[in-house]
Design a protein around this motif. Structure first.
Motif, PDB file in Angstrom:
ATOM      1  N   ARG A 146       0.747  -1.237  -0.147  1.00  0.00           N
ATOM      2  CA  ARG A 146      -0.163  -0.057   0.163  1.00  0.00           C
ATOM      3  C   ARG A 146       0.924   1.374  -0.001  1.00  0.00           C
ATOM      4  N   SER A 147       0.218   2.395  -0.444  1.00  0.00           N
ATOM      5  CA  SER A 147       0.780   3.644  -0.511  1.00  0.00           C
ATOM      6  C   SER A 147       0.865   4.131   1.023  1.00  0.00           C
ATOM      7  N   LEU A 148       2.058   5.223   1.188  1.00  0.00           N
ATOM      8  CA  LEU A 148       2.038   5.846   2.541  1.00  0.00           C
ATOM      9  C   LEU A 148       0.498   6.323   2.875  1.00  0.00           C
ATOM     10  N   ASP A 149      -0.009   7.143   1.905  1.00  0.00           N
ATOM     11  CA  ASP A 149      -1.360   7.625   2.266  1.00  0.00           C
ATOM     12  C   ASP A 149      -2.461   6.536   2.660  1.00  0.00           C
ATOM     13  N   GLU A 150      -2.361   5.447   1.959  1.00  0.00           N
ATOM     14  CA  GLU A 150      -3.407   4.548   2.381  1.00  0.00           C
ATOM     15  C   GLU A 150      -2.980   3.794   3.807  1.00  0.00           C
ATOM     16  N   VAL A 151      -1.453   3.533   4.118  1.00  0.00           N
ATOM     17  CA  VAL A 151      -1.340   3.237   5.513  1.00  0.00           C
ATOM     18  C   VAL A 151      -1.723   4.382   6.508  1.00  0.00           C
ATOM     19  N   VAL A 152      -1.465   5.633   6.133  1.00  0.00           N
ATOM     20  CA  VAL A 152      -1.722   6.476   7.311  1.00  0.00           C
ATOM     21  C   VAL A 152      -3.250   6.391   7.372  1.00  0.00           C
ATOM     22  N   ARG A 153      -4.101   6.374   6.539  1.00  0.00           N
ATOM     23  CA  ARG A 153      -5.550   6.322   6.629  1.00  0.00           C
ATOM     24  C   ARG A 153      -6.082   4.985   7.248  1.00  0.00           C
ATOM     25  N   TRP A 154      -5.172   3.979   7.203  1.00  0.00           N
ATOM     26  CA  TRP A 154      -5.615   2.752   7.880  1.00  0.00           C
ATOM     27  C   TRP A 154      -5.226   2.774   9.172  1.00  0.00           C
ATOM     28  N   LEU A 155      -4.290   3.481   9.523  1.00  0.00           N
ATOM     29  CA  LEU A 155      -3.946   3.596  11.137  1.00  0.00           C
ATOM     30  C   LEU A 155      -4.931   4.398  11.646  1.00  0.00           C
ATOM     31  N   MET A 156      -5.282   5.711  11.018  1.00  0.00           N
ATOM     32  CA  MET A 156      -6.254   6.544  11.560  1.00  0.00           C
ATOM     33  C   MET A 156      -7.554   6.008  11.751  1.00  0.00           C
ATOM     34  N   GLU A 157      -8.175   4.962  10.785  1.00  0.00           N
ATOM     35  CA  GLU A 157      -9.309   4.232  11.069  1.00  0.00           C
ATOM     36  C   GLU A 157      -9.556   3.427  11.968  1.00  0.00           C
ATOM     37  N   MET A 158      -8.313   2.972  12.628  1.00  0.00           N
ATOM     38  CA  MET A 158      -8.138   2.347  13.809  1.00  0.00           C
ATOM     39  C   MET A 158      -7.957   3.226  15.098  1.00  0.00           C
TER      40      MET A 158
END
Length: 473
Positions: free
Chosen positions: A367-379
């Motif tokens: 995944r891109s950094l943006d996708e990883v950042v969003r995934w973390l924030m969703e948790m």
């Protein structure tokens, strides 16, 4: 003979002591009374010895293991809150004269593309990383005295710190290179590196010598004693790690903790980070040829037991692991992860051609950094791009004293929010920015000190309205 204070690797990583430890753990893996006592000791947040922790790792009592996982999650929250530090690796060169049997960079691999980045190529790669939003890099390189010299590393570090593109800047450069001399570690310290990282690969000396049949890395003692020389050279933030899958995981676990205990005893400060990579497929390397692989359940327990044994130490997981595995161990102790990573020499500025592949290992989380950042924030995690402690001199024993006392939260939580706001303003997709702005709005209320909270809120406005950057506590 085992001696935690000795500067000789055969003493502070004593084979006999590890065997005795594993035998003791086997004898007590169903000793509920002892296990309860060890869990209670771990709840004090002061850590466990390698022998105590090995008992918990060997424990087969289901309800006790559930307690261990629960405690690891709570200790992670106590020391690191809900922050996850972000970084990316940058491979400088895959020239290598070693013969490591688990790494595709080994000397006898004649079909992998050999590459070494020029300073101009580094500039392009770093700008690409800055445009993703990264602020922290881990430099990687093979061992080659002709191609990969200390002068080259120092020039690379100087180049990286000197690159300012739009609002981007790399604020912390960590480095993972071969064991070297005290004088060279002094040069790296003077160049402004953050953490010096060196994986032991395996603490089992006989296995180590077999896995490293030729090249300078064959010298087990010189490699294992590298962190002592780094400390003597003034680098007080060092990162340990083993490559799980090379030898028996319980042996590696005990050795890893003994190494941490040695650094604490000899220098007054344990490792800044511990990494937990597992052996993965890469070019001409088939992990199936190694018979010590560990499944996801054992891997999760390893992370949990490391967390409660060295609660003050950061724990790193890379894109070697897939999203599901990373998600599970985030809850159990991991405090740093990579995102949008490339394990090739270059590859951020533009993808490698198929016939010039140079990856060290296959990436499982693509995944891109943006996708990883969003995934973390969703948790409900706060992705942190903070590098303040390093730049404010809070390293080594100064960082550890703050961390052990819990005072580091007063710096890290505000810094995480402000650096996340920078990321959202400069690099995030609209969806990620919307989620992040709501997260910051909630989390700023959790800054415990009223005056600090007011400063953070003011700085957040400066970041958004005045395009100002790089606030830090």
């Amino acid at each position: 003979m085992y001696d935690v204070n000795s500067k000789c690797a055969d003493d502070f990583i004593s084979h006999e002591e590890i065997l005795d430890t594993l035998a003791y753990a086997d004898e007590n893996k169903e000793n509920a009374e002892l296990i309860d006592a060890l869990i209670e000791k771990a709840k004090l947040r002061k850590g466990l010895t390698h022998r105590e922790a090995s008992v918990l790792l060997a424990c087969e009592i289901k309800e006790k293991n559930e307690e261990i996982f629960k405690l690891a999650e709570q200790i992670k929250k106590d020391f690191y809150g809900n922050r996850i530090v972000m970084f990316a690796p940058l491979y400088l060169s895959n020239y290598c004269i070693n013969s490591c049997t688990y790494c595709p960079y080994h000397l006898k691999n004649k079909h992998i593309a050999r590459k070494k980045l020029t300073q101009e190529e580094i500039r392009r790669e770093v700008i690409a990383l800055q445009d993703m939003g990264h602020k922290r890099l881990a430099l990687e390189a093979g061992e080659d005295p002709v191609h990969n010299t200390m002068e080259y590393y120092l020039e690379c570090i100087n180049t990286i710190y000197g690159i300012k593109h739009k609002n981007g800047a790399i604020r912390r450069v960590n480095i993972n290179i071969a064991a070297t001399t005290v004088d060279n570690y002094r040069l790296l310290k003077d160049a402004g590196i953050g953490t010096y990282i060196l994986f032991q690969e395996t603490y089992h000396k006989e296995s180590y010598l077999t896995l490293h049949p030729a090249g300078p890395k064959h010298d087990y003692n010189y490699h294992t004693e590298a962190m002592d020389r780094a400390m003597e050279g003034g680098i007080d933030d060092v990162g340990l790690g083993v490559l799980f899958g090379l030898d028996k995981y319980r042996y590696e676990f005990a050795g890893l903790l003994m190494h941490a205990e040695h650094l604490e005893a000899a220098f007054g400060v344990g490792p800044h980070t511990i990494s937990v990579p597992r052996l993965k497929r890469a070019d001409d390397i088939d992990p199936g040829q190694f018979d010590n692989g560990i499944d996801d359940e054992i891997f999760a327990k390893l992370v949990a037991c490391i967390r409660i044994s060295v609660p003050y130490t950061g724990m790193i997981i890379s894109t070697r692991e897939n999203q599901a595995t990373r998600e599970r161990v985030l809850h159990l102790g991991i405090s740093q992860i990579s995102g949008g990573s490339r394990t090739s020499v270059g590859g951020y500025y533009e993808p490698e051609p198929e016939d010039e592949k140079s990856e060290q290992f296959d990436v499982s989380d693509t995944r891109s950094l943006d996708e990883v950042v969003r995934w973390l924030m969703e948790m409900d995690y706060i992705p942190s791009f903070c590098t303040a402690c390093y730049r404010e001199g809070r390293t080594g024993d100064r960082f550890m004293s703050l961390c052990k006392s819990g005072q580091i939260q007063n710096c890290c939580h505000p810094n995480a929010l402000m650096t996340l706001k920078e990321y959202l303003m400069d690099y995030a997709s609209p969806e990620t920015k919307a989620i992040g702005d709501k997260l910051i709005e909630r989390e700023v209320l959790n800054v415990p000190n009223e005056k600090a909270r007011a400063v953070v809120m003011e700085n957040l406005r400066y970041i958004e309205q005045d395009n100002r950057r790089d606030f830090r506590f």
